[in-house]
Design a protein around this motif. Structure first.
Motif, PDB file in Angstrom:
ATOM      1  N   ILE A 118      52.719  22.001  40.678  1.00 43.37           N
ATOM      2  CA  ILE A 118      51.999  22.927  41.566  1.00 43.37           C
ATOM      3  C   ILE A 118      50.585  23.164  41.043  1.00 43.37           C
ATOM      4  O   ILE A 118      50.350  23.227  39.831  1.00 43.37           O
ATOM      5  CB  ILE A 118      52.728  24.281  41.749  1.00 43.37           C
ATOM      6  CG1 ILE A 118      52.829  25.062  40.422  1.00 43.37           C
ATOM      7  CG2 ILE A 118      54.091  24.097  42.381  1.00 43.37           C
ATOM      8  CD1 ILE A 118      53.124  26.547  40.622  1.00 43.37           C
ATOM      9  N   VAL A 119      49.652  23.248  41.991  1.00 41.07           N
ATOM     10  CA  VAL A 119      48.291  23.702  41.701  1.00 41.07           C
ATOM     11  C   VAL A 119      48.060  24.873  42.657  1.00 41.07           C
ATOM     12  O   VAL A 119      47.895  24.697  43.855  1.00 41.07           O
ATOM     13  CB  VAL A 119      47.250  22.585  41.922  1.00 41.07           C
ATOM     14  CG1 VAL A 119      45.852  23.100  41.571  1.00 41.07           C
ATOM     15  CG2 VAL A 119      47.590  21.353  41.098  1.00 41.07           C
ATOM     16  N   TRP A 120      48.070  26.065  42.103  1.00 40.18           N
ATOM     17  CA  TRP A 120      48.084  27.297  42.890  1.00 40.18           C
ATOM     18  C   TRP A 120      46.772  28.039  42.637  1.00 40.18           C
ATOM     19  O   TRP A 120      46.527  28.536  41.553  1.00 40.18           O
ATOM     20  CB  TRP A 120      49.311  28.116  42.477  1.00 40.18           C
ATOM     21  CG  TRP A 120      49.439  29.488  43.027  1.00 40.18           C
ATOM     22  CD1 TRP A 120      48.761  30.053  44.062  1.00 40.18           C
ATOM     23  CD2 TRP A 120      50.337  30.502  42.538  1.00 40.18           C
ATOM     24  NE1 TRP A 120      49.169  31.337  44.259  1.00 40.18           N
ATOM     25  CE2 TRP A 120      50.142  31.627  43.354  1.00 40.18           C
ATOM     26  CE3 TRP A 120      51.280  30.536  41.525  1.00 40.18           C
ATOM     27  CZ2 TRP A 120      50.853  32.808  43.157  1.00 40.18           C
ATOM     28  CZ3 TRP A 120      51.996  31.704  41.326  1.00 40.18           C
ATOM     29  CH2 TRP A 120      51.794  32.830  42.137  1.00 40.18           C
ATOM     30  N   SER A 121      45.927  28.107  43.647  1.00 41.67           N
ATOM     31  CA  SER A 121      44.618  28.764  43.516  1.00 41.67           C
ATOM     32  C   SER A 121      44.728  30.222  43.934  1.00 41.67           C
ATOM     33  O   SER A 121      45.183  30.519  45.047  1.00 41.67           O
ATOM     34  CB  SER A 121      43.571  28.059  44.385  1.00 41.67           C
ATOM     35  OG  SER A 121      43.472  26.696  44.029  1.00 41.67           O
ATOM     36  N   GLU A 122      44.299  31.109  43.051  1.00 44.07           N
ATOM     37  CA  GLU A 122      44.314  32.542  43.318  1.00 44.07           C
ATOM     38  C   GLU A 122      42.962  33.135  42.931  1.00 44.07           C
ATOM     39  O   GLU A 122      42.171  32.494  42.235  1.00 44.07           O
ATOM     40  CB  GLU A 122      45.417  33.219  42.494  1.00 44.07           C
ATOM     41  CG  GLU A 122      46.768  33.296  43.178  1.00 44.07           C
ATOM     42  CD  GLU A 122      46.812  34.344  44.299  1.00 44.07           C
ATOM     43  OE1 GLU A 122      45.852  35.137  44.430  1.00 44.07           O
ATOM     44  OE2 GLU A 122      47.814  34.370  45.037  1.00 44.07           O
ATOM     45  N   THR A 123      42.703  34.362  43.373  1.00 40.79           N
ATOM     46  CA  THR A 123      41.486  35.035  42.936  1.00 40.79           C
ATOM     47  C   THR A 123      41.559  35.211  41.420  1.00 40.79           C
ATOM     48  O   THR A 123      42.654  35.295  40.847  1.00 40.79           O
ATOM     49  CB  THR A 123      41.322  36.410  43.605  1.00 40.79           C
ATOM     50  OG1 THR A 123      42.455  37.214  43.261  1.00 40.79           O
ATOM     51  CG2 THR A 123      41.232  36.278  45.120  1.00 40.79           C
ATOM     52  N   GLU A 124      40.410  35.274  40.780  1.00 38.12           N
ATOM     53  CA  GLU A 124      40.372  35.346  39.313  1.00 38.12           C
ATOM     54  C   GLU A 124      41.209  36.503  38.771  1.00 38.12           C
ATOM     55  O   GLU A 124      41.978  36.337  37.821  1.00 38.12           O
ATOM     56  CB  GLU A 124      38.922  35.502  38.841  1.00 38.12           C
ATOM     57  CG  GLU A 124      38.121  34.217  38.911  1.00 38.12           C
ATOM     58  CD  GLU A 124      36.663  34.436  38.542  1.00 38.12           C
ATOM     59  OE1 GLU A 124      36.265  35.599  38.306  1.00 38.12           O
ATOM     60  OE2 GLU A 124      35.930  33.440  38.492  1.00 38.12           O
ATOM     61  N   THR A 125      41.081  37.677  39.383  1.00 35.96           N
ATOM     62  CA  THR A 125      41.777  38.870  38.890  1.00 35.96           C
ATOM     63  C   THR A 125      43.283  38.705  38.997  1.00 35.96           C
ATOM     64  O   THR A 125      44.037  38.971  38.048  1.00 35.96           O
ATOM     65  CB  THR A 125      41.332  40.117  39.688  1.00 35.96           C
ATOM     66  OG1 THR A 125      39.911  40.202  39.644  1.00 35.96           O
ATOM     67  CG2 THR A 125      41.927  41.386  39.108  1.00 35.96           C
ATOM     68  N   THR A 126      43.732  38.232  40.175  1.00 32.10           N
ATOM     69  CA  THR A 126      45.177  38.053  40.380  1.00 32.10           C
ATOM     70  C   THR A 126      45.714  36.960  39.473  1.00 32.10           C
ATOM     71  O   THR A 126      46.792  37.096  38.879  1.00 32.10           O
ATOM     72  CB  THR A 126      45.462  37.691  41.859  1.00 32.10           C
ATOM     73  OG1 THR A 126      44.879  38.683  42.695  1.00 32.10           O
ATOM     74  CG2 THR A 126      46.951  37.610  42.128  1.00 32.10           C
ATOM     75  N   ALA A 127      44.975  35.859  39.353  1.00 30.20           N
ATOM     76  CA  ALA A 127      45.419  34.746  38.511  1.00 30.20           C
ATOM     77  C   ALA A 127      45.554  35.194  37.053  1.00 30.20           C
ATOM     78  O   ALA A 127      46.506  34.805  36.365  1.00 30.20           O
ATOM     79  CB  ALA A 127      44.436  33.581  38.617  1.00 30.20           C
ATOM     80  N   ARG A 128      44.619  36.014  36.597  1.00 32.30           N
ATOM     81  CA  ARG A 128      44.681  36.514  35.218  1.00 32.30           C
ATOM     82  C   ARG A 128      45.952  37.343  35.024  1.00 32.30           C
ATOM     83  O   ARG A 128      46.633  37.241  34.002  1.00 32.30           O
ATOM     84  CB  ARG A 128      43.434  37.343  34.913  1.00 32.30           C
ATOM     85  CG  ARG A 128      43.156  37.538  33.430  1.00 32.30           C
ATOM     86  CD  ARG A 128      41.888  38.330  33.169  1.00 32.30           C
ATOM     87  NE  ARG A 128      40.727  37.731  33.800  1.00 32.30           N
ATOM     88  CZ  ARG A 128      39.997  38.301  34.760  1.00 32.30           C
ATOM     89  NH1 ARG A 128      40.295  39.516  35.178  1.00 32.30           N
ATOM     90  NH2 ARG A 128      38.967  37.686  35.283  1.00 32.30           N
ATOM     91  N   ARG A 129      46.267  38.143  36.041  1.00 33.03           N
ATOM     92  CA  ARG A 129      47.465  38.986  35.952  1.00 33.03           C
ATOM     93  C   ARG A 129      48.739  38.121  35.959  1.00 33.03           C
ATOM     94  O   ARG A 129      49.645  38.331  35.173  1.00 33.03           O
ATOM     95  CB  ARG A 129      47.483  39.966  37.137  1.00 33.03           C
ATOM     96  CG  ARG A 129      48.510  41.070  37.013  1.00 33.03           C
ATOM     97  CD  ARG A 129      48.346  42.144  38.058  1.00 33.03           C
ATOM     98  NE  ARG A 129      48.913  41.744  39.359  1.00 33.03           N
ATOM     99  CZ  ARG A 129      48.210  41.519  40.442  1.00 33.03           C
ATOM    100  NH1 ARG A 129      46.885  41.642  40.419  1.00 33.03           N
ATOM    101  NH2 ARG A 129      48.790  41.169  41.574  1.00 33.03           N
ATOM    102  N   PHE A 130      48.777  37.123  36.849  1.00 41.63           N
ATOM    103  CA  PHE A 130      49.955  36.256  36.947  1.00 41.63           C
ATOM    104  C   PHE A 130      50.127  35.400  35.686  1.00 41.63           C
ATOM    105  O   PHE A 130      51.236  35.160  35.240  1.00 41.63           O
ATOM    106  CB  PHE A 130      49.855  35.345  38.176  1.00 41.63           C
ATOM    107  CG  PHE A 130      50.045  36.056  39.492  1.00 41.63           C
ATOM    108  CD1 PHE A 130      50.474  37.370  39.541  1.00 41.63           C
ATOM    109  CD2 PHE A 130      49.802  35.394  40.687  1.00 41.63           C
ATOM    110  CE1 PHE A 130      50.643  38.028  40.760  1.00 41.63           C
ATOM    111  CE2 PHE A 130      49.981  36.029  41.903  1.00 41.63           C
ATOM    112  CZ  PHE A 130      50.401  37.351  41.949  1.00 41.63           C
TER     113      PHE A 130
END
Length: 408
Positions: A231-243
């Motif tokens: 998987i290559v899952w693109s998220e906003t920087e803030t959300t990705a950092r949290r995940f």
């Protein structure tokens, strides 16, 4: 005719990732002596364990890897991509009713491409280079470079100097080769981060790749051998950092509603990675006695999985320009010869960069008007076979002016 001088190697390549070694092999097999420089020693560049990193290799890229003797080394570990399904939606709601479906059976050439893990490609490249007497591998860092009318000299951190007729930068988006040559870059940050992992699943994927567009960014589910997908899952920087900071179990809890249940139960396999997403284009692909390939020339959004494929097109084009110039008795590092390479590749990569940029902007939002228009557009495109086949050929890397190494 050009004047000869003695060089340590005809062509110096900086960067030992994937694109640089592929170029080294293509050049060596055409009779050139090549030195490849990398900061990491051979054993540290190998990644023998499963780590989830994988590449979507378009059919044209598979042809090039076959032409340089690499494909037979990785074929048994590669997964054909037989279909691509593109849909739009929100997490937990499932896809919109309109979607795009590309089937390899609509073109005569075979699968649109293959998925292959980084560990197999990297090992195959390193093994092939070790067996090629025309390739010299040097572990060191380039700290300076100077070109003149007869060649180019690089100074290494160890104090050693090497000379060649041409220097190729394959050293990534932060290319030191480009910076030392005075080449500036154009680009921007997308405010997105890619979360990358391998997922094991209960049901077979049947060689189908999925691209699911959600408001924060796309989720690509790409088939690997067995019941495993990358998987290559693109998220906003803030959300990705949290995940990214979550435990593996908690990460799977947030992934499941986005991934869906179409492949049954899912579980994490191997490590997770993150990398920031942005666009980075070199303002020139050439300088005196210097050429850029791969991410050193163009860093793209992974939305269409074309980054490595674009780098391999660079490899094919530059190898061909050099070979044709050498056969004519030209200095293949002369400005007019390198200009042929730039003319061939720069417009193509700028167009690809613009396309991926616009696609990301069009789909990575929750604007109801844009949402309606893109869903209708996908539905209309699915109903137009000729246009759909054009997109399939584009995905397979079969459009535009192909280098000889990518022709069937």
């Amino acid at each position: 005719m050009f004047s000869h001088m003695t060089h340590d190697s005809e062509i110096l390549i900086v960067g030992g990732g994937l694109t640089g070694p592929a170029l080294a092999l293509a050049l060596a097999q055409a009779g050139r002596d090549v030195t490849i420089l990398d900061t990491l020693p051979h054993e540290m560049r190998e990644t023998p364990d499963f780590n989830g990193k994988a590449y979507a290799l378009a059919l044209a890229s598979v042809r090039l890897l076959s032409a340089i003797g690499l494909w037979d080394r990785v074929r048994e570990n590669a997964q054909p991509m037989l279909e691509i399904k593109v849909s739009d939606g929100r997490a937990g709601e499932g896809p919109a009713p309109f979607f795009l479906h590309f089937d390899h059976a609509e073109i005569e050439e075979g699968p649109m491409g293959h998925m292959c893990e980084d560990r197999f490609l990297r090992k195959a490249l390193l093994d092939a280079m070790a067996e090629e007497p025309r390739i010299t591998q040097v572990t060191d860092t380039v700290i300076a470079q100077e070109a003149d009318t007869r060649g180019i000299t690089v100074t290494l951190a160890s104090g050693r100097t090497l000379t060649g007729r041409l220097l190729v930068g394959s050293d990534g988006r932060a290319s030191g080769t480009a910076a030392r040559a005075g080449i500036k870059r154009t680009g921007w940050d997308y405010g997105q981060t890619a979360l990358v992992a391998a997922i094991a699943h209960e049901q077979p994927h049947h060689g189908i790749a999925h691209q699911f567009f959600m408001p924060p960014g796309p989720l690509a589910i790409l088939p690997l051998p067995g019941n495993v997908s990358s998987i290559v899952w693109s998220e906003t920087e803030t959300t990705a950092r949290r995940f990214a900071a979550l435990s593996d179990a908690a990460f799977m809890e947030v992934l499941r509603p986005r991934f869906g249940d179409f492949l049954g139960e899912i579980s994490l396999r191997g490590q997770r990675y993150t990398y920031p997403l942005g666009l980075s284009l070199a303002n020139s692909f050439i300088a005196p006695r210097v050429a850029l390939v791969g991410d050193a020339a163009h860093g793209l959004h992974p939305i269409a999985g074309q980054g490595f494929n674009a780098g391999l097109r660079d490899v094919g084009a530059l190898a061909q320009v050099i070979d044709e110039a050498a056969r004519r008795g030209e200095d293949y590092a002369a400005p007019d010869v390198l200009a042929r390479y730039q003319q061939w590749r720069r417009f193509d990569t700028a167009t690809l960069a613009l396309t991926t940029d616009l696609t990301n902007r069009l789909f990575s939002n929750d604007n109801p008007l844009l949402r309606g228009l893109r869903d209708l557009g996908m539905g209309a495109l699915s109903a137009m076979p000729r246009l759909r086949r054009g997109f399939i050929r584009e995905a397979a890397g079969l459009t535009g002016e192909l280098p000889d190494l990518m022709k069937g």
